[in-house]
Design a protein around this motif. Structure first.
Motif, PDB file in Angstrom:
ATOM      1  N   LYS A 173     -24.017  10.209   2.124  1.00  0.00           N
ATOM      2  CA  LYS A 173     -24.712   8.861   1.944  1.00  0.00           C
ATOM      3  C   LYS A 173     -23.514   7.682   2.023  1.00  0.00           C
ATOM      4  O   LYS A 173     -23.859   6.728   2.412  1.00  0.00           O
ATOM      5  N   LYS A 174     -22.581   8.125   1.325  1.00  0.00           N
ATOM      6  CA  LYS A 174     -21.352   7.070   1.165  1.00  0.00           C
ATOM      7  C   LYS A 174     -20.845   6.861   2.605  1.00  0.00           C
ATOM      8  O   LYS A 174     -20.496   5.526   2.647  1.00  0.00           O
ATOM      9  N   ILE A 176     -22.359   6.879   5.198  1.00  0.00           N
ATOM     10  CA  ILE A 176     -23.183   6.237   6.169  1.00  0.00           C
ATOM     11  C   ILE A 176     -23.111   4.739   5.725  1.00  0.00           C
ATOM     12  O   ILE A 176     -23.202   3.943   6.405  1.00  0.00           O
ATOM     13  N   HIS A 177     -23.017   4.637   4.442  1.00  0.00           N
ATOM     14  CA  HIS A 177     -22.906   3.154   3.962  1.00  0.00           C
ATOM     15  C   HIS A 177     -21.773   2.355   4.271  1.00  0.00           C
ATOM     16  O   HIS A 177     -21.575   1.177   4.800  1.00  0.00           O
ATOM     17  N   HIS A 178     -20.598   3.228   4.450  1.00  0.00           N
ATOM     18  CA  HIS A 178     -19.123   2.632   4.710  1.00  0.00           C
ATOM     19  C   HIS A 178     -19.149   2.490   6.148  1.00  0.00           C
ATOM     20  O   HIS A 178     -18.083   1.782   6.733  1.00  0.00           O
ATOM     21  N   THR A 181     -23.836   2.188   8.570  1.00  0.00           N
ATOM     22  CA  THR A 181     -24.686   1.043   8.355  1.00  0.00           C
ATOM     23  C   THR A 181     -23.982  -0.335   8.399  1.00  0.00           C
ATOM     24  O   THR A 181     -23.080  -0.686   7.575  1.00  0.00           O
ATOM     25  N   CYS A 182     -24.650  -0.969   9.384  1.00  0.00           N
ATOM     26  CA  CYS A 182     -23.830  -2.411   9.400  1.00  0.00           C
ATOM     27  C   CYS A 182     -24.482  -3.133  10.441  1.00  0.00           C
ATOM     28  O   CYS A 182     -24.815  -2.902  11.656  1.00  0.00           O
ATOM     29  N   THR A 201     -17.592  -3.297   6.590  1.00  0.00           N
ATOM     30  CA  THR A 201     -16.695  -2.883   5.708  1.00  0.00           C
ATOM     31  C   THR A 201     -15.389  -2.835   6.419  1.00  0.00           C
ATOM     32  O   THR A 201     -15.085  -2.997   7.499  1.00  0.00           O
ATOM     33  N   GLN A 204     -15.259   0.064   8.919  1.00  0.00           N
ATOM     34  CA  GLN A 204     -15.891  -0.471  10.288  1.00  0.00           C
ATOM     35  C   GLN A 204     -14.768  -1.177  10.992  1.00  0.00           C
ATOM     36  O   GLN A 204     -15.023  -1.329  12.039  1.00  0.00           O
TER      37      GLN A 204
END
Length: 214
Positions: A173-174, A176-178, A181-182, A201, A204
């Protein structure tokens, strides 16, 4: 009885008044050990063994007591109490040959595998298997276990090459977030299409830079 199904057993007990009484019976005999904690860092632990015969009449077992000071009592009414500053743990076993350090290290391996199962249940959906057929679920679990190995290696490499912009042990999950997902859009310019990121981020931005440099 556990002994009926295994030669040796190791059972960790919670911090109870009984185990506190074992600690208070003697304040000497503690051995200083250095063990790796759950976060990966080294921790100083004091350990010693006592014999207990209160569990089953006619049988004696070894209780490995260990404690460490995690600073929880600092700034509280217990800060001056030498014993209250420690967190206590105990392992009941019939292993009389291994050292305290060997027993604690061996038992702590259980915690490591439990974290793997927690990751598989929550990150790779083992808690919600896709089928009522056992064979199909077996295939699903084997494939996702392989995917976890690939994912673990990939995150470790990304962490190392990016200068630790993400932990090498980051959960899915972390990650994917960092990393995944953007919000973004392609913008046409005279030099060609440019990928414009919104709220990217640091990880990214590093990855996009690697793509352009490549």
């Amino acid at each position: 009885m556990v002994e009926e199904y295994s030669d040796l057993f190791y059972i960790r007990a919670i911090d109870t008044p009984y185990h506190r009484s074992l600690v208070e019976e003697s304040t000497s005999g503690w051995k200083l050990l250095r063990l790796r904690g759950s976060t990966g860092g080294m921790r100083e632990v004091e350990a010693r063994s006592v014999m207990a015969d209160e569990f089953i009449r006619g049988r004696s077992y070894r209780v490995v007591l260990y404690r460490y000071n995690d600073g929880w009592s600092e700034g509280t009414m217990f800060s001056d109490d030498k014993e209250m500053k420690y967190r206590y743990f105990s392992i009941i076993t019939n292993d009389w040959k291994s050292s305290e350090e060997e027993i604690i290290r061996y038992y702590n391996k259980r915690g490591s595998i439990e974290r793997v199962f927690d990751q598989m249940n929550n990150d790779f959906n083992w808690a919600h298997l896709p089928s009522s057929d056992m064979n199909q679920n077996t295939v699903f679990m084997l494939l996702t276990a392989l995917l976890r190995n690939f994912y673990t290696k990939y995150v470790s490499e990304v962490s190392k090459r990016s200068g630790r912009l993400i932990s090498s042990k980051a959960r899915l999950k972390k990650f994917i977030h960092h990393f995944v997902t953007c919000p973004a859009r392609w913008v046409k310019s005279r030099t060609g299409d440019v990928l414009q990121l919104f709220g990217a981020t640091a990880l990214q931005r590093w990855y996009v830079k690697q793509m352009y440099d490549w």
